[in-house]
Design an enzyme around this catalytic site. Structure first.
Site, PDB file in Angstrom:
ATOM      1  N   HIS A 138       0.524  -1.154  -0.167  1.00 29.52           N
ATOM      2  CA  HIS A 138      -0.210  -0.040   0.144  1.00 29.52           C
ATOM      3  C   HIS A 138       1.089   0.856   0.059  1.00 29.52           C
ATOM      4  O   HIS A 138       1.841   1.637   0.178  1.00 29.52           O
ATOM      5  CB  HIS A 138      -0.739  -0.097   1.112  1.00 29.52           C
ATOM      6  CG  HIS A 138      -1.989  -0.792   1.068  1.00 29.52           C
ATOM      7  ND1 HIS A 138      -3.089  -0.751   0.193  1.00 29.52           N
ATOM      8  CD2 HIS A 138      -2.215  -1.964   1.916  1.00 29.52           C
ATOM      9  CE1 HIS A 138      -4.167  -1.893   0.410  1.00 29.52           C
ATOM     10  NE2 HIS A 138      -3.667  -2.408   0.678  1.00 29.52           N
ATOM     11  N   CYS A 173       0.428   1.511  -5.861  1.00 35.68           N
ATOM     12  CA  CYS A 173      -0.708   2.112  -6.434  1.00 35.68           C
ATOM     13  C   CYS A 173       0.443   4.097  -6.292  1.00 35.68           C
ATOM     14  O   CYS A 173       0.467   4.117  -5.878  1.00 35.68           O
ATOM     15  CB  CYS A 173      -2.211   2.629  -5.761  1.00 35.68           C
ATOM     16  SG  CYS A 173      -3.431   1.477  -5.747  1.00 35.68           S
TER      17      CYS A 173
END
Length: 192
Positions: A112, A170
């Site tokens: 993440h 991301c």
């Protein structure tokens, strides 16, 4: 009167969202620390630096099995088998089906952007990444970075007989919601 109540409701909802986000971040950090402690304990008990697994290396789904050290960021992160949300809540996820060090193929690790890979955008070409497993420690040097669409799947492929470590997260880093892109870091084994 209606506007006062509306403002109060919006403040309460906003505070609730902030509390929930804070709780999620603390919960993830707690699980990451527990996983890292378990892995480091296990690795400290492993025998020697063999650099070749003595048996087929096949961690179980959701199992912590190694660490990723990012010296420039002063980070030691747990590596967990799998890259689903439950796995990524524990640390860096090894994308199932990709390789491991010394197996001369592509190794893909995912994390993440707002937890384990929070500052990977600060890394540059030549910076090092170190994977530690029960069969050895493996150093990689960053070769390049790229930004691709979240739909792009061609980054995961065989690189046999050349070993390549790929980190993916991301992008943009400070995007709210599901990010439309992925930030990819490519590294190759250190040749020291």
């Amino acid at each position: 009167m209606f506007m006062k109540n509306k403002a109060l409701i919006l403040c309460i909802v906003g505070a609730g969202i902030m509390l929930y986000a804070g709780f999620q971040m603390l919960w993830t950090r707690y699980h990451e620390r527990v996983t890292l402690n378990d892995i480091q304990s296990s690795l400290s008990q492993s025998k020697g630096n063999k650099n070749v697994p003595q048996k087929p290396f096949e961690p179980k789904k959701g199992e912590g099995f190694g660490t990723l050290t990012i010296p420039k960021l002063k980070k030691i992160l747990p590596i967990v088998e799998g890259a689903n949300p439950d796995d990524l809540a524990k640390g860096v996820g090894h994308v199932t089906g990709t390789s491991f060090p010394t197996m001369h193929d592509q190794i893909v690790l995912s994390g993440h952007r707002d937890t384990v890979f929070r500052h990977v955008g600060e890394l540059k070409k030549g910076d090092s990444l170190i994977i530690k497993l029960d069969y050895g420690e493996f150093k990689y040097n960053i070769q390049k970075m790229s930004i691709v669409s979240s739909e792009e799947t061609s980054i995961i492929h065989s690189t046999k007989p050349h070993e390549e470590l790929v980190l993916t997260t991301c992008y943009p880093f400070y995007y709210i919601g599901n990010a439309p892109k992925r930030y990819i870091i490519y590294a190759t084994p250190d040749q020291e």
